[in-house]
Design a protein around this motif. Sequence first.
Motif, PDB file in Angstrom:
ATOM      1  N   VAL A  74       0.921  -1.251   0.018  1.00 28.21           N
ATOM      2  CA  VAL A  74       0.026  -0.019  -0.159  1.00 28.21           C
ATOM      3  C   VAL A  74       0.906   1.332   0.085  1.00 28.21           C
ATOM      4  CG1 VAL A  74      -1.641   1.335   1.280  1.00 28.21           C
ATOM      5  CG2 VAL A  74      -2.062  -0.973   0.910  1.00 28.21           C
ATOM      6  N   LEU A  75       1.715   1.198   0.835  1.00 23.44           N
ATOM      7  CA  LEU A  75       2.810   2.524   0.974  1.00 23.44           C
ATOM      8  C   LEU A  75       3.607   2.504  -0.358  1.00 23.44           C
ATOM      9  CD1 LEU A  75       3.754   1.860   4.534  1.00 23.44           C
ATOM     10  CD2 LEU A  75       2.302   3.680   3.839  1.00 23.44           C
ATOM     11  N   GLU A  76       4.199   1.431  -0.706  1.00 23.50           N
ATOM     12  CA  GLU A  76       5.069   1.278  -1.970  1.00 23.50           C
ATOM     13  C   GLU A  76       4.397   2.047  -3.070  1.00 23.50           C
ATOM     14  OE1 GLU A  76       8.413   0.845  -2.662  1.00 23.50           O
ATOM     15  OE2 GLU A  76       8.809   0.923  -0.331  1.00 23.50           O
ATOM     16  N   LYS A  77       3.272   1.563  -3.326  1.00 22.76           N
ATOM     17  CA  LYS A  77       2.209   1.935  -4.392  1.00 22.76           C
ATOM     18  C   LYS A  77       1.452   3.181  -4.191  1.00 22.76           C
ATOM     19  CE  LYS A  77       1.890  -0.323  -7.662  1.00 22.76           C
ATOM     20  NZ  LYS A  77       2.595  -0.429  -9.162  1.00 22.76           N
ATOM     21  N   GLY A  78       1.539   3.963  -3.061  1.00 19.99           N
ATOM     22  CA  GLY A  78       1.039   5.061  -2.908  1.00 19.99           C
ATOM     23  C   GLY A  78      -0.514   5.147  -2.939  1.00 19.99           C
ATOM     24  N   LEU A  79      -0.845   4.005  -2.159  1.00 18.67           N
ATOM     25  CA  LEU A  79      -2.467   3.743  -2.108  1.00 18.67           C
ATOM     26  C   LEU A  79      -3.027   4.038  -0.834  1.00 18.67           C
ATOM     27  CD1 LEU A  79      -2.336   0.278  -3.838  1.00 18.67           C
ATOM     28  CD2 LEU A  79      -3.091   2.549  -5.009  1.00 18.67           C
ATOM     29  N   GLN A  80      -2.406   4.912   0.032  1.00 15.86           N
ATOM     30  CA  GLN A  80      -2.725   5.264   1.356  1.00 15.86           C
ATOM     31  C   GLN A  80      -4.149   6.136   1.282  1.00 15.86           C
ATOM     32  OE1 GLN A  80       0.165   6.022   0.008  1.00 15.86           O
ATOM     33  NE2 GLN A  80       1.741   6.296   1.788  1.00 15.86           N
ATOM     34  N   SER A  81      -4.404   6.679   0.114  1.00 17.85           N
ATOM     35  CA  SER A  81      -5.743   7.548   0.114  1.00 17.85           C
ATOM     36  C   SER A  81      -6.802   6.724  -0.383  1.00 17.85           C
ATOM     37  CB  SER A  81      -5.819   8.698  -0.820  1.00 17.85           C
ATOM     38  OG  SER A  81      -5.437   8.228  -2.091  1.00 17.85           O
ATOM     39  N   ARG A  82      -6.529   5.190  -0.913  1.00 13.50           N
ATOM     40  CA  ARG A  82      -7.649   4.367  -1.480  1.00 13.50           C
ATOM     41  C   ARG A  82      -7.741   3.301  -0.777  1.00 13.50           C
ATOM     42  NH1 ARG A  82      -6.786   2.554  -7.718  1.00 13.50           N
ATOM     43  NH2 ARG A  82      -8.642   1.557  -7.058  1.00 13.50           N
ATOM     44  N   VAL A  83      -6.801   2.961   0.309  1.00 15.20           N
ATOM     45  CA  VAL A  83      -7.022   1.867   1.045  1.00 15.20           C
ATOM     46  C   VAL A  83      -7.047   2.255   2.622  1.00 15.20           C
ATOM     47  CG1 VAL A  83      -5.745  -0.499   1.601  1.00 15.20           C
ATOM     48  CG2 VAL A  83      -5.691   0.612  -0.692  1.00 15.20           C
ATOM     49  N   GLU A  84      -8.049   2.023   3.263  1.00 12.54           N
ATOM     50  CA  GLU A  84      -8.008   2.023   4.804  1.00 12.54           C
ATOM     51  C   GLU A  84      -7.420   1.117   5.529  1.00 12.54           C
ATOM     52  OE1 GLU A  84     -11.760   3.091   8.101  1.00 12.54           O
ATOM     53  OE2 GLU A  84     -12.329   2.931   5.861  1.00 12.54           O
ATOM     54  N   ILE A  85      -6.585   1.183   6.322  1.00 14.51           N
ATOM     55  CA  ILE A  85      -6.303  -0.029   7.265  1.00 14.51           C
ATOM     56  C   ILE A  85      -7.108   0.192   8.400  1.00 14.51           C
ATOM     57  CG2 ILE A  85      -4.138  -0.795   8.671  1.00 14.51           C
ATOM     58  CD1 ILE A  85      -3.708  -0.477   5.583  1.00 14.51           C
ATOM     59  N   ALA A  90      -0.366  -8.893  -5.178  1.00 17.62           N
ATOM     60  CA  ALA A  90      -0.578  -8.754  -6.420  1.00 17.62           C
ATOM     61  C   ALA A  90      -1.574  -7.788  -6.989  1.00 17.62           C
ATOM     62  CB  ALA A  90      -0.612 -10.161  -7.144  1.00 17.62           C
ATOM     63  N   TYR A  91      -2.604  -7.894  -6.187  1.00 11.10           N
ATOM     64  CA  TYR A  91      -3.862  -7.159  -6.788  1.00 11.10           C
ATOM     65  C   TYR A  91      -3.409  -5.738  -6.482  1.00 11.10           C
ATOM     66  CZ  TYR A  91      -8.454  -5.255  -6.728  1.00 11.10           C
ATOM     67  OH  TYR A  91      -9.726  -4.387  -7.192  1.00 11.10           O
ATOM     68  N   LEU A 105      -3.140  -2.496  -9.631  1.00 12.11           N
ATOM     69  CA  LEU A 105      -4.166  -1.553  -9.556  1.00 12.11           C
ATOM     70  C   LEU A 105      -3.781  -0.351 -10.604  1.00 12.11           C
ATOM     71  CD1 LEU A 105      -5.500  -1.021  -6.031  1.00 12.11           C
ATOM     72  CD2 LEU A 105      -6.770  -1.974  -7.963  1.00 12.11           C
ATOM     73  N   ASP A 106      -2.855  -0.007 -10.621  1.00 13.28           N
ATOM     74  CA  ASP A 106      -2.300   1.334 -11.443  1.00 13.28           C
ATOM     75  C   ASP A 106      -1.828   0.778 -12.836  1.00 13.28           C
ATOM     76  OD1 ASP A 106       0.242   0.240 -11.027  1.00 13.28           O
ATOM     77  OD2 ASP A 106       0.955   1.906 -10.071  1.00 13.28           O
ATOM     78  N   GLY A 107      -1.831  -0.601 -13.115  1.00 16.18           N
ATOM     79  CA  GLY A 107      -1.536  -0.879 -14.328  1.00 16.18           C
ATOM     80  C   GLY A 107      -0.024  -1.051 -14.657  1.00 16.18           C
ATOM     81  N   ASN A 108       0.719  -0.655 -13.541  1.00 22.44           N
ATOM     82  CA  ASN A 108       2.298  -0.734 -13.573  1.00 22.44           C
ATOM     83  C   ASN A 108       2.751  -1.479 -12.520  1.00 22.44           C
ATOM     84  OD1 ASN A 108       4.739  -0.027 -14.797  1.00 22.44           O
ATOM     85  ND2 ASN A 108       4.766   1.964 -13.397  1.00 22.44           N
ATOM     86  N   PRO A 109       2.717  -2.589 -12.636  1.00 20.34           N
ATOM     87  CA  PRO A 109       3.338  -3.812 -11.468  1.00 20.34           C
ATOM     88  C   PRO A 109       4.535  -3.517 -11.338  1.00 20.34           C
ATOM     89  CG  PRO A 109       2.548  -4.961 -13.229  1.00 20.34           C
ATOM     90  CD  PRO A 109       2.219  -3.820 -13.547  1.00 20.34           C
ATOM     91  N   ALA A 110       5.153  -3.499 -10.030  1.00 20.69           N
ATOM     92  CA  ALA A 110       6.442  -3.197  -9.604  1.00 20.69           C
ATOM     93  C   ALA A 110       7.074  -4.374  -8.935  1.00 20.69           C
ATOM     94  CB  ALA A 110       6.502  -2.080  -8.535  1.00 20.69           C
ATOM     95  N   PHE A 111       6.243  -5.421  -8.448  1.00 20.87           N
ATOM     96  CA  PHE A 111       6.837  -6.399  -7.676  1.00 20.87           C
ATOM     97  C   PHE A 111       6.382  -7.983  -8.216  1.00 20.87           C
ATOM     98  CE2 PHE A 111       5.265  -3.026  -4.738  1.00 20.87           C
ATOM     99  CZ  PHE A 111       6.447  -2.818  -4.475  1.00 20.87           C
ATOM    100  N   ASP A 112       6.041  -7.891  -9.599  1.00 19.49           N
ATOM    101  CA  ASP A 112       6.003  -9.242 -10.235  1.00 19.49           C
ATOM    102  C   ASP A 112       7.542 -10.079 -10.387  1.00 19.49           C
ATOM    103  OD1 ASP A 112       3.404  -9.266 -10.615  1.00 19.49           O
ATOM    104  OD2 ASP A 112       3.333  -8.593 -12.700  1.00 19.49           O
TER     105      ASP A 112
END
Length: 190
Positions: free
Chosen positions: A19-30, A70-71, A75-82
């Motif tokens: 979540v942090l690496e992909k900058g998804l903090q505003s989309r994903v509530e912990i 993986a999901y 999300l952004d169409g640019n996977p970094a961890f595959d």
Amino acid sequence: MELHITPGSPYARMARIVVLEKGLQSRVEIVAAKTRVADSPYYGINPSGRVPCLVCDDGVGLEESALICAYLDHLDGNPAFDPPADDRSWVARRLEALARSMLDGLSVWGREISRPVNERSPGVIQHETDRARRMAKLWEAEIDRPLMSGALRSETRGSADRSRRPRAARRGPGSRTRSSLRAGHPGHRP
């Protein structure tokens, strides 16, 4: 989206790091889940009670950290961890499986030592301690492999670890310089 976690789960930590690496903090509530409690409301969200669990925008729940990571990564169409798309994929997947095996044991060990002393199982604690030692020895042997030398960029913690794991101690700049790893730690306070 909601990412249901427990603070001590290494698998939930992996998902929080993505979540942090992909900058998804505003989309994903912990959301902290209450597990191992009779009639927990969390069981209505995830009947297995396992964490992490990602409830997607459409209400579908995903369980299992590899699937969730993986999901989130895609999300952004640019996977970094595959993993690599060539023969190295099997090497990467093998190493991931070894890491998960070690995490499984450490999770059981951590859960066992957090129980009241009179409820702890010395046999389970010893078994998981022995497994961790065997796995650490295996990881030490793997460090010099080309994939490992580039893939592992964290340092061990404490001088005792450094003296017993010299190759692990030589690894890159370390997790202390990576904000997502610090913020993903269960004891992190912003």
